[in-house]
Scaffold this motif. Structure first.
Motif, PDB file in Angstrom:
ATOM      1  N   ASP A 286       0.825  -1.214   0.000  1.00 37.49           N
ATOM      2  CA  ASP A 286       0.000   0.000   0.000  1.00 37.49           C
ATOM      3  C   ASP A 286       0.860   1.265   0.000  1.00 37.49           C
ATOM      4  N   LEU A 287       2.104   1.129   0.469  1.00 39.92           N
ATOM      5  CA  LEU A 287       2.998   2.275   0.529  1.00 39.92           C
ATOM      6  C   LEU A 287       3.761   2.486  -0.777  1.00 39.92           C
ATOM      7  N   TRP A 288       3.699   1.499  -1.651  1.00 34.76           N
ATOM      8  CA  TRP A 288       4.533   1.482  -2.851  1.00 34.76           C
ATOM      9  C   TRP A 288       4.344   2.714  -3.734  1.00 34.76           C
ATOM     10  N   THR A 289       3.106   3.146  -3.916  1.00 37.20           N
ATOM     11  CA  THR A 289       2.844   4.294  -4.785  1.00 37.20           C
ATOM     12  C   THR A 289       3.552   5.542  -4.282  1.00 37.20           C
ATOM     13  N   ALA A 290       3.552   5.753  -2.972  1.00 36.42           N
ATOM     14  CA  ALA A 290       4.232   6.920  -2.398  1.00 36.42           C
ATOM     15  C   ALA A 290       5.733   6.847  -2.636  1.00 36.42           C
ATOM     16  N   LEU A 291       6.267   5.625  -2.633  1.00 33.49           N
ATOM     17  CA  LEU A 291       7.697   5.432  -2.895  1.00 33.49           C
ATOM     18  C   LEU A 291       8.019   5.756  -4.347  1.00 33.49           C
ATOM     19  N   VAL A 292       7.180   5.271  -5.260  1.00 36.20           N
ATOM     20  CA  VAL A 292       7.386   5.525  -6.687  1.00 36.20           C
ATOM     21  C   VAL A 292       7.257   7.014  -6.996  1.00 36.20           C
TER      22      VAL A 292
ATOM     23  N   GLY B  76       8.092   9.370  -5.175  1.00 31.37           N
ATOM     24  CA  GLY B  76       9.187  10.127  -4.581  1.00 31.37           C
ATOM     25  C   GLY B  76       8.789  10.940  -3.372  1.00 31.37           C
ATOM     26  N   LEU B  77       7.633  10.624  -2.760  1.00 34.82           N
ATOM     27  CA  LEU B  77       7.203  11.342  -1.557  1.00 34.82           C
ATOM     28  C   LEU B  77       7.938  10.827  -0.322  1.00 34.82           C
ATOM     29  N   ILE B  78       8.336   9.558  -0.364  1.00 30.23           N
ATOM     30  CA  ILE B  78       9.128   8.968   0.705  1.00 30.23           C
ATOM     31  C   ILE B  78      10.349   8.297   0.094  1.00 30.23           C
ATOM     32  N   LEU B  79      11.376   8.097   0.903  1.00 33.04           N
ATOM     33  CA  LEU B  79      12.605   7.445   0.466  1.00 33.04           C
ATOM     34  C   LEU B  79      12.845   6.201   1.296  1.00 33.04           C
ATOM     35  N   LEU B  80      13.556   5.256   0.728  1.00 32.31           N
ATOM     36  CA  LEU B  80      13.924   4.039   1.430  1.00 32.31           C
ATOM     37  C   LEU B  80      15.308   4.236   2.018  1.00 32.31           C
ATOM     38  N   GLU B  81      15.411   4.176   3.351  1.00 33.06           N
ATOM     39  CA  GLU B  81      16.693   4.401   4.014  1.00 33.06           C
ATOM     40  C   GLU B  81      17.518   3.125   4.127  1.00 33.06           C
ATOM     41  N   VAL B  82      16.853   2.003   4.397  1.00 31.90           N
ATOM     42  CA  VAL B  82      17.560   0.731   4.557  1.00 31.90           C
ATOM     43  C   VAL B  82      17.110  -0.217   3.473  1.00 31.90           C
ATOM     44  N   ASP B  83      18.039  -0.702   2.674  1.00 29.82           N
ATOM     45  CA  ASP B  83      17.685  -1.619   1.599  1.00 29.82           C
ATOM     46  C   ASP B  83      17.217  -2.957   2.154  1.00 29.82           C
ATOM     47  N   VAL B  84      16.247  -3.530   1.505  1.00 28.55           N
ATOM     48  CA  VAL B  84      15.740  -4.825   1.915  1.00 28.55           C
ATOM     49  C   VAL B  84      16.706  -5.923   1.461  1.00 28.55           C
ATOM     50  N   VAL B  85      16.840  -6.956   2.278  1.00 31.64           N
ATOM     51  CA  VAL B  85      17.729  -8.064   1.925  1.00 31.64           C
ATOM     52  C   VAL B  85      17.309  -8.659   0.589  1.00 31.64           C
TER      53      VAL B  85
ATOM     54  N   ASN C  70      11.692 -12.605   5.292  1.00 31.70           N
ATOM     55  CA  ASN C  70      10.990 -13.258   6.400  1.00 31.70           C
ATOM     56  C   ASN C  70      11.142 -12.437   7.664  1.00 31.70           C
ATOM     57  N   ALA C  71      10.526 -12.907   8.718  1.00 36.88           N
ATOM     58  CA  ALA C  71      10.454 -12.123   9.951  1.00 36.88           C
ATOM     59  C   ALA C  71      11.820 -11.873  10.577  1.00 36.88           C
ATOM     60  N   ASN C  72      12.794 -12.724  10.266  1.00 41.97           N
ATOM     61  CA  ASN C  72      14.119 -12.563  10.850  1.00 41.97           C
ATOM     62  C   ASN C  72      14.980 -11.558  10.084  1.00 41.97           C
ATOM     63  N   SER C  73      14.542 -11.149   8.898  1.00 41.52           N
ATOM     64  CA  SER C  73      15.309 -10.198   8.109  1.00 41.52           C
ATOM     65  C   SER C  73      15.042  -8.784   8.609  1.00 41.52           C
ATOM     66  N   LYS C  74      15.948  -7.884   8.298  1.00 45.32           N
ATOM     67  CA  LYS C  74      15.796  -6.503   8.713  1.00 45.32           C
ATOM     68  C   LYS C  74      14.815  -5.794   7.794  1.00 45.32           C
ATOM     69  N   LEU C  75      13.739  -5.280   8.376  1.00 41.81           N
ATOM     70  CA  LEU C  75      12.721  -4.600   7.582  1.00 41.81           C
ATOM     71  C   LEU C  75      13.184  -3.187   7.251  1.00 41.81           C
ATOM     72  N   PRO C  76      12.687  -2.636   6.156  1.00 44.08           N
ATOM     73  CA  PRO C  76      13.192  -1.340   5.697  1.00 44.08           C
ATOM     74  C   PRO C  76      12.764  -0.168   6.565  1.00 44.08           C
ATOM     75  N   GLN C  77      13.582   0.865   6.497  1.00 44.90           N
ATOM     76  CA  GLN C  77      13.321   2.130   7.172  1.00 44.90           C
ATOM     77  C   GLN C  77      13.036   3.165   6.098  1.00 44.90           C
ATOM     78  N   TYR C  78      11.972   3.943   6.284  1.00 49.45           N
ATOM     79  CA  TYR C  78      11.593   4.965   5.319  1.00 49.45           C
ATOM     80  C   TYR C  78      11.743   6.350   5.948  1.00 49.45           C
ATOM     81  N   LYS C  79      11.739   7.362   5.104  1.00 44.34           N
ATOM     82  CA  LYS C  79      11.644   8.730   5.604  1.00 44.34           C
ATOM     83  C   LYS C  79      10.944   9.583   4.551  1.00 44.34           C
ATOM     84  N   PHE C  80      10.274  10.609   5.019  1.00 40.73           N
ATOM     85  CA  PHE C  80       9.658  11.552   4.090  1.00 40.73           C
ATOM     86  C   PHE C  80      10.769  12.305   3.357  1.00 40.73           C
ATOM     87  N   VAL C  81      10.549  12.562   2.067  1.00 44.00           N
ATOM     88  CA  VAL C  81      11.585  13.213   1.266  1.00 44.00           C
ATOM     89  C   VAL C  81      11.874  14.619   1.792  1.00 44.00           C
ATOM     90  N   HIS C  82      10.908  15.222   2.481  1.00 45.03           N
ATOM     91  CA  HIS C  82      11.098  16.544   3.074  1.00 45.03           C
ATOM     92  C   HIS C  82      10.054  16.695   4.174  1.00 45.03           C
TER      93      HIS C  82
END
Length: 485
Positions: free
Chosen positions: A381-387, A389-398, A423-435
């Protein structure tokens, strides 16, 4: 030539400002000085972008650069921005080798002695480095505040060696709380504390005498909005007090782009000669007044509205100037962002509203709990905001499960939908608003009658989420707030 609409990540018209910051870093490097540089400007002018250029240089030299952001919605949380920066420092320490971590452990314990728990109370992850520490004696009132400030300063000074100066970037200083401003004044002015009243051991009193021999270089960078600044603003009063001392403090004003720099930006985007970009630049500049953030957003808006298109037959970008002239752009950045957000899917708008209540940065796990859906559904559901450019991905997903290749704001992103998350043991991504203006726009979409209940619910979930090492003492914890108050 590229058929992708890419916003260059280079800076335009900022060479003097960047050189000024690099010169300040050079001064504290190899010295025992502490210096503060204030970066002022209106929202969207690129204050953080200028500081990030310095960050690149510091990272190449393997120095410590940490950053924290003060939040308009969290001004009741003492030291929130500073604690965020120090949490960043702890995260960096934990990535080092076991031998290096042991060295830092020895230095930290040597500097803090039996009072290390005072810092663990606000930085729980520090316990992963130095282990469990004895409980300290309770103090009340001004004595507790003095003791905390003294040991927090000692903790920061551990990482300010002559060989490896420390750089602390504090964004949105105009929203800093009173405790943060008091600490900055104490740190920069070299204020003394009557330690004998704090019932500390003789060895620590002796350590204080040796501080002058061990201190290294420290550069504090602070960004603030000068359009929200007045002589009676708490930050202004604090800076005036600091300037009365011998502290080194300087200011840089970041101005909006001139037409020449704006034209260079547009020419680079369209891969054309600068003279070809002049007609479009004149229209864009008239609407944006040279504000870099607004220029980026408006150009993307033109692209999405198909006023700017890539023609495969000619191999060049073409712009419909008639359509550009007809498209309106409000002078208020927040209002313009609201208009853009209104076009998003309903579920994406709902997610952005919840994310705005969490903070400028938010992780997928926390957002999914507040959203009350799985992390997979939340990410989708968050994908559109990422595309967009309203939010950025801070931590890349494994394993690149979200199919990102580079910074989403640059437009280099896969058109495929996210298929699965780790999976649940992997590090989930961190996002931030572009501004923070984007976050402000998302927050303003919440009806006034519902703001307090949604904000309270989000805060409640955040408090209940356990931290690493099974600690639940987070910067939003009522227990911590009470301690720092």
């Amino acid at each position: 030539m590229s058929d992708r609409f890419l916003i260059p990540e280079k800076l335009y018209g900022r060479q003097h400002e960047v050189e000024t910051l690099l010169a300040a870093f050079a001064r504290v490097k190899g010295s025992r000085t502490t210096e503060m540089i204030l970066v002022a400007g209106v929202p969207g002018v690129g204050k953080t972008a200028v500081v990030n250029e310095v960050h690149k240089v510091i990272a190449q030299q393997h120095r410590y650069f940490i950053e924290g952001t003060f939040d308009r919605l969290k001004r009741d949380i003492p030291l929130s921005g500073l604690i965020q920066a120090l949490e960043d420092l702890i995260e960096q320490l934990l990535t080092e080798t076991d031998a290096e971590i042991q060295q830092w452990k020895a230095k930290i314990l040597s500097a803090l002695g039996e009072q290390a728990q005072i810092i663990i109370d606000v930085l729980p992850k520090l316990e992963l480095i130095i282990g469990k520490q004895p409980i300290v004696n309770e103090l009340s009132g001004i004595a507790a505040q003095h003791r905390f400030n003294f040991f927090l300063k000692k903790f920061i000074q551990i990482f300010t060696t002559k060989e490896h100066p420390l750089v602390i970037f504090l964004d949105n200083l105009h929203w800093a709380d009173a405790a943060s401003l008091n600490f900055i004044q104490f740190f920069m002015s070299g204020s003394d504390i009557n330690l004998k009243n704090l019932t500390l051991s003789y060895s620590l009193l002796e350590d204080k005498k040796r501080d002058d021999d061990t201190e290294g270089g420290l550069l504090i960078l602070g960004a603030y909005r000068n359009n929200e600044f007045s002589r009676t603003h708490p930050l202004s009063l604090t800076l005036n007090e600091i300037r009365k001392t011998k502290a080194r403090i300087h200011s840089i004003n970041i101005e909006t782009l001139n037409q020449a720099n704006s034209n260079s930006l547009i020419a680079d985007i369209l891969c054309c000669a600068e003279k070809v970009a002049i007609p479009l630049n004149q229209m864009v500049f008239a609407k944006t007044k040279g504000n870099p953030f607004l220029i980026h957003r408006f150009l993307k808006f033109l692209y999405y509205e198909e006023a700017i298109q890539f023609h495969v037959d000619t191999g060049h970008w073409q712009c419909d100037l008639t359509k550009v002239k007809a498209l309106a752009l409000t002078d208020d950045v927040v209002e313009f962002m609201i208009l853009q957000m209104e076009k998003l899917p309903t579920h994406t708008k709902k997610l952005l509203k919840l994310a705005a209540c969490i903070g400028n940065s938010f992780d997928l796990n926390t957002l999914s709990i507040v959203y009350q859906k799985s992390v997979v559904d939340t990410a989708g559901d968050l994908w559109t905001a990422l595309v967009e450019g309203l939010i950025l991905l801070e931590v890349d997903v494994v394993n690149d499960k979200l199919l990102l290749t580079q910074n989403p704001s640059s437009g280099i992103i896969s058109n495929q939908e996210p298929k699965q998350l780790p999976n649940a043991n992997s590090k989930l991504p961190q996002y931030k608003f572009v501004h923070d203006r984007v976050r402000q726009a998302a927050y303003s979409l919440i009806p006034e009658a519902k703001k307090q209940s949604i904000l309270g619910k989000a805060t409640k979930f955040m408090i209940e989420i356990p931290m690493v090492s099974q600690k639940n003492l987070t910067p939003t914890s009522p227990k911590l707030v009470e301690k720092l108050r």
